[in-house]
Scaffold this motif. Structure first.
Motif, PDB file in Angstrom:
ATOM      1  N   GLN A 568       0.823  -1.136   0.224  1.00  0.00           N
ATOM      2  CA  GLN A 568       0.040   0.092  -0.122  1.00  0.00           C
ATOM      3  C   GLN A 568       0.747   1.074   0.030  1.00  0.00           C
ATOM      4  O   GLN A 568       1.079   2.328  -0.865  1.00  0.00           O
ATOM      5  CB  GLN A 568      -1.294   0.239   1.135  1.00  0.00           C
ATOM      6  N   LYS A 569       2.087   1.421   0.951  1.00  0.00           N
ATOM      7  CA  LYS A 569       2.382   2.292   0.329  1.00  0.00           C
ATOM      8  C   LYS A 569       3.582   2.543  -0.446  1.00  0.00           C
ATOM      9  O   LYS A 569       3.629   4.042  -0.668  1.00  0.00           O
ATOM     10  CB  LYS A 569       3.607   2.334   1.882  1.00  0.00           C
ATOM     11  N   ASP A 570       3.767   1.787  -1.223  1.00  0.00           N
ATOM     12  CA  ASP A 570       4.703   1.585  -2.574  1.00  0.00           C
ATOM     13  C   ASP A 570       3.734   2.338  -3.552  1.00  0.00           C
ATOM     14  O   ASP A 570       4.282   2.849  -4.032  1.00  0.00           O
ATOM     15  CB  ASP A 570       4.948   0.209  -2.869  1.00  0.00           C
ATOM     16  N   ILE A 571       2.258   1.384  -3.169  1.00  0.00           N
ATOM     17  CA  ILE A 571       1.077   2.027  -3.863  1.00  0.00           C
ATOM     18  C   ILE A 571       1.577   3.645  -4.305  1.00  0.00           C
ATOM     19  O   ILE A 571       0.561   4.762  -5.322  1.00  0.00           O
ATOM     20  CB  ILE A 571      -0.485   1.267  -4.005  1.00  0.00           C
ATOM     21  N   ASN A 572       1.108   4.600  -3.284  1.00  0.00           N
ATOM     22  CA  ASN A 572       0.421   5.267  -2.691  1.00  0.00           C
ATOM     23  C   ASN A 572       1.953   6.783  -3.075  1.00  0.00           C
ATOM     24  O   ASN A 572       1.769   7.494  -3.513  1.00  0.00           O
ATOM     25  CB  ASN A 572       0.761   5.626  -1.256  1.00  0.00           C
ATOM     26  N   LYS A 573       2.992   5.714  -3.281  1.00  0.00           N
ATOM     27  CA  LYS A 573       4.061   6.109  -3.220  1.00  0.00           C
ATOM     28  C   LYS A 573       3.966   6.855  -4.598  1.00  0.00           C
ATOM     29  O   LYS A 573       4.386   7.747  -5.551  1.00  0.00           O
ATOM     30  CB  LYS A 573       5.385   5.588  -3.073  1.00  0.00           C
ATOM     31  N   GLU A 579       1.492  11.886 -10.024  1.00  0.00           N
ATOM     32  CA  GLU A 579       0.636  13.114 -10.234  1.00  0.00           C
ATOM     33  C   GLU A 579       1.025  14.285 -10.360  1.00  0.00           C
ATOM     34  O   GLU A 579       0.514  15.217 -11.104  1.00  0.00           O
ATOM     35  CB  GLU A 579      -0.979  13.271  -8.930  1.00  0.00           C
ATOM     36  N   LYS A 580       2.367  14.255 -10.405  1.00  0.00           N
ATOM     37  CA  LYS A 580       3.411  15.249 -10.832  1.00  0.00           C
ATOM     38  C   LYS A 580       4.116  14.991 -11.116  1.00  0.00           C
ATOM     39  O   LYS A 580       3.525  16.510 -12.586  1.00  0.00           O
ATOM     40  CB  LYS A 580       4.763  14.854  -9.289  1.00  0.00           C
ATOM     41  N   LEU A 581       4.287  14.120 -12.046  1.00  0.00           N
ATOM     42  CA  LEU A 581       4.927  14.222 -13.625  1.00  0.00           C
ATOM     43  C   LEU A 581       3.502  14.621 -14.794  1.00  0.00           C
ATOM     44  O   LEU A 581       3.673  15.190 -15.856  1.00  0.00           O
ATOM     45  CB  LEU A 581       5.070  12.480 -14.497  1.00  0.00           C
ATOM     46  N   ILE A 582       2.807  14.342 -14.684  1.00  0.00           N
ATOM     47  CA  ILE A 582       0.923  14.230 -15.426  1.00  0.00           C
ATOM     48  C   ILE A 582       0.900  15.874 -15.081  1.00  0.00           C
ATOM     49  O   ILE A 582       0.815  16.325 -16.565  1.00  0.00           O
ATOM     50  CB  ILE A 582      -0.239  13.708 -14.932  1.00  0.00           C
ATOM     51  N   GLU A 583       0.772  16.032 -13.606  1.00  0.00           N
ATOM     52  CA  GLU A 583       0.608  18.022 -13.878  1.00  0.00           C
ATOM     53  C   GLU A 583       1.982  19.044 -14.566  1.00  0.00           C
ATOM     54  O   GLU A 583       1.578  20.038 -14.746  1.00  0.00           O
ATOM     55  CB  GLU A 583       0.447  18.252 -12.378  1.00  0.00           C
ATOM     56  N   ASN A 631       2.891  10.283 -24.012  1.00  0.00           N
ATOM     57  CA  ASN A 631       3.932  10.396 -22.335  1.00  0.00           C
ATOM     58  C   ASN A 631       2.446  11.078 -21.593  1.00  0.00           C
ATOM     59  O   ASN A 631       2.231  10.120 -20.075  1.00  0.00           O
ATOM     60  CB  ASN A 631       4.171  11.707 -22.560  1.00  0.00           C
ATOM     61  N   TRP A 632       2.001  11.635 -21.594  1.00  0.00           N
ATOM     62  CA  TRP A 632       1.282  11.918 -20.414  1.00  0.00           C
ATOM     63  C   TRP A 632      -0.247  11.066 -20.644  1.00  0.00           C
ATOM     64  O   TRP A 632      -0.912  10.436 -19.786  1.00  0.00           O
ATOM     65  CB  TRP A 632      -0.303  12.947 -21.814  1.00  0.00           C
ATOM     66  N   GLU A 633      -0.558   9.757 -22.272  1.00  0.00           N
ATOM     67  CA  GLU A 633      -1.638   9.163 -22.326  1.00  0.00           C
ATOM     68  C   GLU A 633      -1.273   7.791 -21.147  1.00  0.00           C
ATOM     69  O   GLU A 633      -1.590   7.252 -20.291  1.00  0.00           O
ATOM     70  CB  GLU A 633      -1.678   8.933 -23.471  1.00  0.00           C
ATOM     71  N   ILE A 634       0.360   7.785 -21.995  1.00  0.00           N
ATOM     72  CA  ILE A 634       0.762   6.214 -20.626  1.00  0.00           C
ATOM     73  C   ILE A 634       1.182   6.879 -19.155  1.00  0.00           C
ATOM     74  O   ILE A 634       0.821   6.167 -18.077  1.00  0.00           O
ATOM     75  CB  ILE A 634       2.862   6.481 -21.539  1.00  0.00           C
ATOM     76  N   GLN A 635       1.441   7.594 -18.612  1.00  0.00           N
ATOM     77  CA  GLN A 635       1.292   8.325 -17.737  1.00  0.00           C
ATOM     78  C   GLN A 635       0.027   8.404 -16.330  1.00  0.00           C
ATOM     79  O   GLN A 635      -0.034   7.661 -16.266  1.00  0.00           O
ATOM     80  CB  GLN A 635       1.841   9.795 -16.957  1.00  0.00           C
ATOM     81  N   HIS A 636      -1.010   8.568 -17.576  1.00  0.00           N
ATOM     82  CA  HIS A 636      -2.511   8.454 -16.729  1.00  0.00           C
ATOM     83  C   HIS A 636      -3.279   6.846 -16.722  1.00  0.00           C
ATOM     84  O   HIS A 636      -3.518   6.768 -16.110  1.00  0.00           O
ATOM     85  CB  HIS A 636      -3.292   9.568 -18.138  1.00  0.00           C
ATOM     86  N   ASN A 637      -2.571   6.449 -18.217  1.00  0.00           N
ATOM     87  CA  ASN A 637      -3.062   4.881 -17.755  1.00  0.00           C
ATOM     88  C   ASN A 637      -2.143   4.314 -16.725  1.00  0.00           C
ATOM     89  O   ASN A 637      -3.415   3.415 -16.022  1.00  0.00           O
ATOM     90  CB  ASN A 637      -2.633   4.213 -18.945  1.00  0.00           C
ATOM     91  N   GLU A 638      -0.734   4.609 -16.093  1.00  0.00           N
ATOM     92  CA  GLU A 638       0.002   4.386 -14.887  1.00  0.00           C
ATOM     93  C   GLU A 638      -0.580   4.192 -13.943  1.00  0.00           C
ATOM     94  O   GLU A 638      -1.254   3.695 -13.129  1.00  0.00           O
ATOM     95  CB  GLU A 638       1.268   4.338 -14.794  1.00  0.00           C
ATOM     96  N   LEU A 639      -0.902   5.583 -14.300  1.00  0.00           N
ATOM     97  CA  LEU A 639      -1.661   6.703 -12.728  1.00  0.00           C
ATOM     98  C   LEU A 639      -3.231   5.018 -11.732  1.00  0.00           C
ATOM     99  O   LEU A 639      -3.493   5.436 -11.203  1.00  0.00           O
ATOM    100  CB  LEU A 639      -2.073   8.160 -12.442  1.00  0.00           C
ATOM    101  N   GLU A 640      -3.815   5.319 -13.223  1.00  0.00           N
ATOM    102  CA  GLU A 640      -5.313   4.435 -13.057  1.00  0.00           C
ATOM    103  C   GLU A 640      -5.284   2.887 -12.711  1.00  0.00           C
ATOM    104  O   GLU A 640      -5.281   2.013 -11.696  1.00  0.00           O
ATOM    105  CB  GLU A 640      -5.768   4.798 -14.452  1.00  0.00           C
TER     106      GLU A 640
END
Length: 648
Positions: A568-573, A579-583, A631-640
């Motif tokens: 869970q800790k790794d997931i939050n990290k 989220e910072k990369l996407i911003e 990149n945005w799409e890849i990062q978003h998919n990873e975030l999801e």
């Protein structure tokens, strides 16, 4: 992106183009229209650089790439389908080989601080970035998706290209072009060799394509679906409007009425002026006024009106002789070519007055069944032709069967009988063979003109069952409308093999779909059939999606208990990091979109652009924007993905 500035093209004193100027902007969807012979194909060749204008200039940025699909092309038959199509990725494969070679060289280096080592590392990074931009990670999947979309089967991939017909080989060239993803597509009648399903796939592909498209087509539905800008060539000049084909034709009709009124007023002014000059030419007291009127005539910018549209002329097939109620009855039809099964256990019934369409993918047996009905092919099963059925047939190659040594007039005069012989020139005029065109030899006619002439021959024979196999190939939009209106009024039975949705709409009342060696009857018109097919496809997708969701839920239920506190800790990290990369990438996208919009405005303005580096800058921004979006799409998919893990 591409600018045409005051283009002239002359042939022995005749001006095909007169000072044509327009700009092809990124993401433009241009429908290039005009009568046969107006110069549509020639203009595409000039843009491509195959032909040169007599005067004028064409501006093309250095990094712009142009993909051109001509109506006719030479094919090479030395490879399999997949090998031939893979040639579209020559640059990408070359980069891949270079990267692999560099990796081998780097692995043998021991001085990690040497200039040579660092140069190789930089080159690998640069090539890898280019490789990813070109879609190197999934080019094989994209190749397969494109070939399947254009109607090929996976079993075709290993077949030699020489085994395919001319139409299918044209699809291979189209596939290669689509996979190269040029900055600008120049497509000359791309739907001529496609079936309905492939046309719809191509529509979807072109609508979402990132580059510009210039499209020559006589398929009204295709033009309306793909294009949002129409350029018409007429009398050597162009009319350019940001609207689809149908809207353009409505606008043009209104403009013609205004232009016609202005033309009549100008003709009245010219007539009055000429009468005055003629009346007082030899009177000394009026010499000054006569000279003034002569100068006035010279200064008039004469309004040119396009010749009247003949498509409104009502032409008709001869009245159909009465036939029995049953026209064709078939049971257990089976057809093989050697070991290849084409049709299997086919039953159908055609009754007097039916207007039927045969549709389906190429190679599914539509033409084969039509030829079985005409008793041109041997088959297994039973087929009965009804009482007093007289068949008229138009084959795909009908135009090639004409006697090329005869003139257009003589071709019809040979078969005309009775009163028809006195109306031959009127009939030819209705099919756009006016004046001297009637005295042309058949050998000098274009494909569309030969098709029109073959259709006239068919219309002069009294029949009650018409079988037409792809009758609209090479016909322009006006001629298709003439033919369609004549067929609607035909009081016999009609069977049409066609992929032209606009032509079939309102003409047929039932559709036979050919698939997997069988046929299926659909009552209603062509768009009723296509709507049912779309609904069926959506239902299939929903069933697949539901099955996938159920499978995922099963997996989730097993995994819930396995997620520990550390996980869970790794997931939050990871969520916080993404989220910072996407911003950050969203800020970059916003900045690039603003720069792109500013250059869009500059390039679409009427001002002459002297600084040609603008085009290079524009293309570079587009590439950076595309990379940022990916990149945005890849990062978003990873975030999801990480958020879903957290919710488990």
């Amino acid at each position: 992106m591409i600018s045409l500035d005051k283009i002239w093209l002359s042939f022995g004193g005749f001006d095909l183009f007169k000072e044509i100027s327009f700009l092809i902007n990124p993401k433009d969807r241009i429908g290039l229209i005009g009568k046969n012979g107006a110069g549509k194909t020639t203009l595409l060749k000039i843009i491509k650089g195959i032909d040169s204008p007599s005067k004028g200039a064409i501006g093309i940025p250095k990094n712009a790439t142009i993909g051109y699909l001509p109506q006719q092309m030479r094919h090479t038959d030395t490879r399999t389908l997949k090998e031939e199509t893979t040639l579209a990725f020559e640059e990408l494969i070359s980069i891949e080989k270079k990267i692999n070679s560099l990796h081998d060289e780097i692995s043998e280096e021991h001085d990690y601080h040497s200039e040579q080592y660092l140069k190789k590392i930089d080159l690998v990074t640069e090539l890898t970035e280019r490789y990813q931009i070109l879609g190197g990670d999934n080019y094989e999947a994209e190749l397969e998706r494109t070939l399947l979309g254009l109607g090929f089967e996976r079993s075709d991939f290993s077949r030699h290209t020489s085994e395919f017909s001319g139409g299918w080989r044209m699809r291979v060239e189209l596939a290669k072009l689509l996979l190269q993803k040029p900055s600008v597509f120049l497509l000359d009648e791309p739907t001529n060799h496609l079936d309905i399903e492939s046309i719809q796939w191509l529509e979807d592909f072109l609508k979402s394509y990132n580059g510009a498209i210039v499209l020559v087509s006589h398929d009204k539905a295709f033009l309306n679906a793909v294009c949002n800008r129409t350029i018409e060539i007429s009398l050597g000049k162009i009319t350019d409007q940001k609207m689809n084909y149908s809207s353009f034709m409505d606008w043009k009709k209104e403009q013609r009425e205004v232009q016609l009124a202005a033309f009549k007023n100008q003709q009245k002014l010219i007539e009055d002026t000429e009468n005055f000059i003629e009346r007082f030419r030899y009177k000394a007291t009026k010499a000054v006024q006569v000279q003034s009127r002569l100068k006035q005539l010279e200064k008039i910018d004469r309004i040119e009106i396009e010749e009247e549209d003949n498509s409104a002329i009502r032409i008709a097939f001869p009245p159909a002789p009465k036939s029995g109620k049953v026209v064709i009855e078939a049971k257990n039809i089976l057809k093989r070519y050697d070991n290849h099964l084409v049709l299997n256990d086919i039953d159908f019934l055609i009754e007097q007055g039916d207007k039927i369409a045969f549709v389906g993918r190429n190679g599914e047996g539509k033409t084969t069944l039509a030829r079985i009905i005409l008793d041109e092919l041997k088959f297994d099963g039973h087929l009965k032709i009804g009482h007093n059925v007289k068949v008229g047939y138009f084959a795909q190659n009908q135009a090639q069967l004409l006697n090329e040594d005869l003139t257009v007039f003589d071709t019809i005069d040979q078969i005309a009988v009775g009163d028809v012989r006195t109306k031959i020139r009127d009939i030819l005029g209705a099919f756009l063979f006016s004046g001297e065109d009637a005295d042309k030899k058949v050998r000098v006619l274009s494909g569309g003109e030969k098709t029109r002439l073959a259709m006239i021959k068919l219309m002069l024979e009294p029949v009650n069952f018409l079988v037409l196999d792809e009758p609209t190939n090479h016909l322009d939009i006006r001629t298709k409308e003439i033919l369609k209106n004549a067929l609607i009024r035909f009081n016999g039975t009609l069977l049409v093999v066609s992929h032209d949705r606009e032509f079939l709409d309102g003409l047929v009342n039932c559709v036979y779909e050919f698939r997997n060696k069988k046929i299926k009857l659909h009552l209603g018109g062509i768009y009723d059939f296509l709507m049912k097919k779309k609904i069926e496809s959506l239902k299939e997708l929903e069933i697949k999606a539901a099955a996938k969701k159920e499978e995922k839920n099963t997996t989730v239920s097993v995994s819930v208990s396995e997620i520990s506190f550390k996980d869970q800790k790794d997931i939050n990290k990871n969520i916080s990091r993404l989220e910072k990369l996407i911003e950050k990438v969203e800020e970059e996208i916003e900045k690039l979109e603003a720069e792109s919009a500013a250059l869009d405005k500059l390039l679409s303005s009427s001002e002459t652009i002297d600084d040609h580096s603008v085009f290079g800058k524009y293309e570079a921004i587009k590439i950076r924007l595309k990379t940022a979006m990916e990149n945005w799409e890849i990062q978003h998919n990873e975030l999801e993905m990480w958020k879903n893990k957290k919710n488990w």
